[in-house]
Design an enzyme around this catalytic site. Structure first.
Site, short mmCIF file in Angstrom:
data_model
loop_
_atom_site.label_atom_id
_atom_site.label_comp_id
_atom_site.label_asym_id
_atom_site.label_seq_id
_atom_site.Cartn_x
_atom_site.Cartn_y
_atom_site.Cartn_z
N CYS A 166 0.81 -1.22 0.00
CA CYS A 166 0.00 0.00 0.00
C CYS A 166 0.84 1.27 0.00
CB CYS A 166 -0.95 -0.01 1.19
SG CYS A 166 -1.93 -1.52 1.26
N HIS A 306 -2.93 7.39 6.81
CA HIS A 306 -3.18 6.09 6.19
C HIS A 306 -4.59 5.62 6.55
CE1 HIS A 306 -2.13 2.37 4.28
NE2 HIS A 306 -2.34 1.66 5.37
N GLU A 317 -1.36 4.86 14.42
CA GLU A 317 -0.99 6.04 13.63
C GLU A 317 -1.22 7.32 14.43
OE1 GLU A 317 -1.48 7.83 9.10
OE2 GLU A 317 -2.85 6.25 9.78
N LYS A 338 -9.79 7.67 2.93
CA LYS A 338 -10.21 6.30 2.68
C LYS A 338 -11.62 6.04 3.19
CE LYS A 338 -5.65 4.05 2.64
NZ LYS A 338 -4.77 5.17 3.03
N HIS A 343 -9.82 1.72 0.20
CA HIS A 343 -8.37 1.60 0.17
C HIS A 343 -7.93 1.13 -1.21
CE1 HIS A 343 -4.34 1.08 1.16
NE2 HIS A 343 -4.39 0.21 2.17
N PHE A 406 1.67 -3.69 3.90
CA PHE A 406 2.03 -5.02 4.41
C PHE A 406 3.53 -5.25 4.18
CE2 PHE A 406 -2.36 -7.25 3.76
CZ PHE A 406 -2.88 -6.49 4.79
#
Length: 420
Positions: A166, A306, A317, A338, A343, A406
């Site tokens: 991502c 994010h 975060e 998002k 996403h 990831f």
């Protein structure tokens, strides 16, 4: 060596909120959700039956049917976004040194639909021996969007795609920024594309319990920073930014949206898929970006987080932001777009960098939608301005976009208002 300055001179997007920049931005600042029932395949037996799909996009505007058959959907989306951005920049490649114009365009997964179709066909017809489409491999690989954009316009500069889940297209932006400021290129077409709303894509993320299963209310399913969040919504689309060396842009009288001033990269070095619960990698990447931009935390106005609406990711975060920005964190606007787009995986960074550029240009911060009173998470500090439910007008001189992938890949980019 004196580093060159880098500016943004063109934007393009094909997203769940619209098939061009103007529509996408208008829907973002109006808090529109792009979520709805999946139409790309029969998802009736899946745990998650909804996604943020691109709607009504017609790639035949750019490609004939023969060319389209050679492209995975993710590449078709990339072509649309890149063509809009190039047109918006008003670059005339016939008058440019195309040896110094590159394309760095990413995907986190690439042609998963192509892979799914080809392998399924082989499995059903295995007794007849191997029979694959000759375009199987070039349709599938995640660098091919960059290659096709380069071929379409004869751009012979740096050409590749980065793959870091991502964080992929944010790494593309950072690489492009570095190449131009070091004087190795004049212009780079930067972006990301993804089209993983397929049986394999949704099924795979379902198996990880990463996706929301709020099938009764897709539009409200992505709810970053809410106690009831239960996973992210799969999105698809593409976004493109034209990065250009400042003097090159000024010499041709280009419109300048914003200046790119810094990029940060780090690793969590913690877990295959989960972010570090204390946000160690997130703290490091934001500090690295601020250092690269030669900025203090107090210079920041807006962070596009994010913020995927996952139980572990959102609070980690927030912890990182509070530690990096200290008391100034309470002066920031923070939002997760998002909540509206879903996403976009490898394309998320490019789209969210575009939102940061537009926030800087227009002095307005898009919202984090779907928060309701009574849905507070004790791990979230609600004294922070998380820009819930409505866009907010404010001076946005500097904005930062966070992306985490990831594998523990973290990347962020900083843009600011352009001043000569």
């Amino acid at each position: 060596m004196e580093l060159k300055r880098v500016v943004v001179t063109g934007l393009g997007s094909v997203s769940p909120l619209g098939n061009d920049v103007a529509t996408t931005w208008n829907n973002a600042i109006n808090g529109v959700s792009g979520a709805g029932p999946i139409t790309h395949f029969d998802a009736s037996k899946f745990k998650t039956q909804f996604a943020c799909e691109v709607k009504g996009y017609d790639p035949s505007v750019y490609l004939d049917r023969k060319e389209m058959r050679k492209c995975d959907r993710y590449t078709l989306l990339a072509i649309g976004a890149s063509e809009e951005a190039i047109a918006d920049s008003k670059l005339d490649f016939s008058k440019e040194n195309c040896d110094r114009i590159g394309v760095i365009f990413s995907a986190g997964i690439g042609g998963i639909k192509t892979f799914e179709e080809e392998v399924s066909y082989y499995a059903k017809n295995e007794e007849n021996g191997p029979k694959f489409n000759p375009f199987f491999i070039p349709k599938m690989i995640s660098d091919i969007a960059a290659g096709l954009i380069s071929i379409r316009h004869g751009l012979r500069g740096p050409n590749y795609g980065t793959v870091s889940a991502c964080a992929s297209s944010t790494h593309s932006a950072i690489n492009s920024f570095d190449i131009i400021r070091m004087g190795k290129a004049d212009v780079i077409v930067v972006g990301g594309a993804e089209a993983a709303i397929t049986a394999a894509g949704v099924g795979g993320f379902n198996a990880m319990t990463a996706l929301s299963t709020r099938n009764d209310s897709p539009e409200t399913a992505s709810r970053p920073f809410s106690a009831s969040r239960d996973g992210f919504i799969m999105g698809e689309g593409a976004a493109c930014l034209i990065f250009e060396e400042l003097e090159h842009a000024l010499a041709r009288g280009a419109k300048i949206y914003a200046e790119v001033v810094g990029g940060g990269m780090s690793a969590d070095a913690y877990h295959l898929t989960a972010s570090h619960p204390e946000g160690l990698g997130a703290k490091l990447v934001m500090r690295n970006a601020l250092q690269d931009a030669n900025m203090n935390p107090t210079d920041m106005d807006y962070i596009n987080v994010h913020g995927t609406s996952t139980p572990v990711g959102d609070p980690s975060e927030i912890k990182a932001i509070k530690e990096v920005f200290g008391e100034h964190a309470y002066n920031l606007n923070i939002s997760s777009t998002k909540s509206m787009t879903g996403h976009l995986l490898g394309a998320a960074g490019a789209l969210e960098a575009m939102f940061c550029v537009l926030a800087v240009q227009n002095d307005i911060v898009p919202p984090t939608i779907n928060f309701a009173e009574g849905d507070e998470d004790p791990e979230i500090d609600y004294k922070l301005n998380l820009t819930f439910n409505k866009a907010q007008k404010r001076t946005v001189n500097v904005a930062l976009s966070n992306t985490f992938g990831f594998g523990g890949h973290n990347a962020c980019v900083i843009v600011k208002k352009f001043k000569k």
